[in-house]
Design an enzyme around this catalytic site. Structure first.
Site, short mmCIF file in Angstrom:
data_model
loop_
_atom_site.label_atom_id
_atom_site.label_comp_id
_atom_site.label_asym_id
_atom_site.label_seq_id
_atom_site.Cartn_x
_atom_site.Cartn_y
_atom_site.Cartn_z
N ARG A 16 0.84 -1.21 0.00
CA ARG A 16 0.00 0.00 0.00
C ARG A 16 0.87 1.26 0.00
NH1 ARG A 16 -0.70 4.91 2.17
NH2 ARG A 16 -0.04 4.03 4.17
N ASP A 17 1.54 1.53 1.09
CA ASP A 17 2.29 2.78 1.17
C ASP A 17 3.35 2.84 0.07
OD1 ASP A 17 3.20 5.21 2.08
OD2 ASP A 17 3.62 4.56 4.12
N HIS A 208 5.73 4.45 12.48
CA HIS A 208 5.82 4.27 11.02
C HIS A 208 6.80 5.32 10.50
CE1 HIS A 208 3.60 3.85 7.00
NE2 HIS A 208 4.14 5.04 6.85
N HIS A 210 9.60 6.86 7.76
CA HIS A 210 10.15 6.91 6.39
C HIS A 210 11.62 7.27 6.52
CE1 HIS A 210 6.55 6.67 3.67
NE2 HIS A 210 5.99 6.72 4.88
N CYS A 241 4.69 9.34 -0.27
CA CYS A 241 3.31 9.83 -0.17
C CYS A 241 3.12 10.83 -1.29
CB CYS A 241 3.04 10.50 1.18
SG CYS A 241 1.42 11.28 1.26
N ASN A 250 9.49 4.10 2.97
CA ASN A 250 9.53 3.73 4.39
C ASN A 250 10.91 3.17 4.71
OD1 ASN A 250 6.73 3.05 3.13
ND2 ASN A 250 6.33 3.44 5.28
N1 COA Z 1 -13.05 4.85 -1.99
C1 COA Z 1 -13.40 4.99 -3.28
N2 COA Z 1 -14.01 6.06 -3.77
C2 COA Z 1 -14.32 7.06 -2.92
C3 COA Z 1 -14.01 6.97 -1.57
C4 COA Z 1 -13.35 5.84 -1.11
N3 COA Z 1 -12.98 5.69 0.17
N4 COA Z 1 -14.43 8.10 -0.97
C5 COA Z 1 -15.00 8.86 -1.92
N5 COA Z 1 -14.93 8.24 -3.11
C6 COA Z 1 -15.42 8.70 -4.39
C7 COA Z 1 -16.82 9.24 -4.33
O1 COA Z 1 -17.74 8.21 -4.50
C8 COA Z 1 -16.83 10.21 -5.48
O2 COA Z 1 -16.93 9.49 -6.69
P1 COA Z 1 -17.60 10.13 -8.00
O3 COA Z 1 -16.73 11.29 -8.39
O4 COA Z 1 -17.55 9.01 -8.99
O5 COA Z 1 -18.96 10.53 -7.56
C9 COA Z 1 -15.44 10.80 -5.43
O6 COA Z 1 -14.63 9.83 -4.77
C10 COA Z 1 -15.38 12.12 -4.68
O7 COA Z 1 -16.01 11.95 -3.43
P2 COA Z 1 -15.88 13.02 -2.26
O8 COA Z 1 -16.51 12.48 -1.04
O9 COA Z 1 -16.35 14.36 -2.77
O10 COA Z 1 -14.35 13.02 -2.00
P3 COA Z 1 -13.25 14.14 -2.26
O11 COA Z 1 -13.11 14.47 -3.69
O12 COA Z 1 -13.44 15.23 -1.27
O13 COA Z 1 -11.95 13.29 -1.84
C11 COA Z 1 -11.16 11.47 -0.49
C12 COA Z 1 -11.82 12.82 -0.51
C13 COA Z 1 -10.87 11.16 0.96
C14 COA Z 1 -12.06 10.43 -1.09
C15 COA Z 1 -9.84 11.52 -1.33
O14 COA Z 1 -9.13 12.69 -1.01
C16 COA Z 1 -8.96 10.32 -1.07
O15 COA Z 1 -9.26 9.21 -1.46
N6 COA Z 1 -7.82 10.52 -0.40
C17 COA Z 1 -6.92 9.45 -0.04
C18 COA Z 1 -5.52 9.94 -0.09
C19 COA Z 1 -4.55 8.86 0.30
O16 COA Z 1 -4.78 7.67 0.20
N7 COA Z 1 -3.39 9.29 0.74
C20 COA Z 1 -2.34 8.41 1.13
C21 COA Z 1 -2.55 7.81 2.44
S1 COA Z 1 -1.82 8.76 3.75
ZN ZN Z 2 3.95 6.25 5.15
#
Ligand code: COA
Ligand code: ZN
Length: 305
Positions: A16-17, A208, A210, A241, A250
């Site tokens: 994942r990371d 955790h 890096h 990230c 990491n």
């Molecule tokens: N898994 C899959 N899809 C997701 C989701 C999830 N957990 N959460 C939201 N979505 C989808 C929604 O269904 C929507 O889809 P659509 O455009 O087809 O309608 C879209 O994403 C936007 O949804 P919204 O709630 O408005 O989210 P956002 O645009 O504000 O984004 C997150 C917020 C949290 C979903 C997004 O920023 C994200 O996934 N971040 C993760 C970052 C990450 O993994 N970083 C590394 C780890 S530290």
């Molecule tokens: Zn990390």
């Protein structure tokens, strides 16, 4: 010897990371890597994240990955989620454990998950209740716990305060992410001191790191001397990230296990099998990884004179 634990749990986060920061690789290759890792003696593998595929294209297909792996008894296959929707998807995929991430820095949290820290803490509470209904444990990860690439230092008291709120929301375990490698041994001490003040003792926390600035294993030693026994690492040093400028991988799983083996700290992991996994990871991503033991070999491996 001097205050090291007898055993530590190494959590593998490469699938994942690590892979989230690489160009997407096929689901079948992700499954191959996870299955190889699960044969090494690792007991915790962060296999996927359930996040927006627009935000992190390389983690698309998480449900397919979870459905395709061969589950080894005793191995906990874990998934990172940013929100309730992610937790629902993770539970539907029957993950063994959910990890919910909240940044200690307001700016990083907004960039990472597009909401405030308060909103993320509230979501963590909601999804923890959901997970517990399904008897699935939740680890809350406080990221940017040793500093933020946008805001700089994050006060230890703030990190501890967020951790305490997440604990009060029902999180079963807490982990602290050095998202961009800003931790040093001194800062490990000061964070552990601050956590102590909110009633979180070192044996209860996971760390955790890096290795962005080369302090990763030094941080582990200091933390072990304080009683921490859970550390994340990624195979070959895959990782980073996407929302953290200059982030690198990491700490390296096989380098960590190699060091711990020689210190007499048991991990239950087969080093040679891990080194094979590091080469596999390198082949799958098609770039040289920063792991050092995978190149030099273990210190016990001598060359013919
Ligand atoms: N898994 C899959 N899809 C997701 C989701 C999830 N957990 N959460 C939201 N979505 C989808 C929604 O269904 C929507 O889809 P659509 O455009 O087809 O309608 C879209 O994403 C936007 O949804 P919204 O709630 O408005 O989210 P956002 O645009 O504000 O984004 C997150 C917020 C949290 C979903 C997004 O920023 C994200 O996934 N971040 C993760 C970052 C990450 O993994 N970083 C590394 C780890 S530290
Ligand atoms: Zn990390």
């Amino acid at each position: 010897m001097s205050g090291w634990p007898n055993a530590v749990v190494v959590g593998e986060v490469g699938p994942r990371d690590g892979l989230q920061n690489e160009a997407p690789i096929p689901v079948a290759d992700r499954i191959r890597l996870i299955d190889a890792l699960s044969a090494t003696g690792l007991s915790r593998i962060e296999a996927v994240s359930f996040v927006s595929p627009k935000a992190i294209p390389s983690m698309a297909g998480a449900a397919e990955v979870m459905a395709g792996i061969t589950r080894v008894p005793g191995v906990s296959y874990r998934a990172l989620v940013p929100n309730v929707k992610g937790a629902e998807l993770a539970l539907a995929a029957a993950v063994d454990e959910i990890e919910v991430v909240v940044s200690a820095s307001e700016t990083h949290n907004r960039k990472n998950v597009n909401r405030s820290v308060d909103a993320s803490v509230a979501a963590a509470g909601e999804l923890t209740a959901l997970a517990h209904d399904a008897t699935t444990p939740v680890e809350a990860i406080v990221s940017t716990a040793f500093g933020c690439p946008y805001e700089g230092d994050v006060a230890e008291g703030r990190v501890a305060g967020i951790a305490a709120r997440l604990r009060d929301c029902g999180a079963d375990q807490l982990s602290f992410g050095d998202t961009t490698g800003m931790a040093t041994p001194r800062r490990v001490h000061s964070l552990l001191d601050a956590l102590d003040e909110v009633g979180l003792a070192a044996p209860e926390v996971a760390l955790h790191f890096h290795n962005t600035r080369g302090t990763g294993l030094a941080n582990v030693i200091v933390a072990m001397e304080r009683g921490v026994t859970r550390f994340d690492a990624s195979i070959g040093g895959l990782g980073g990230c996407p929302y953290a400028p200059g982030a690198t991988g990491n700490i390296v799983t096989e380098d960590l296990v190699h060091m711990l083996d020689d210190m007499g700290v048991d991990t239950g992991i087969d080093l040679d099998a891990l080194i094979d996994c590091a080469h596999l990871a390198q082949d799958l991503v098609g770039r040289e990884l920063p792991g050092q033991v995978m190149r030099a070999g273990p210190r016990t491996r001598t060359v013919a004179s």
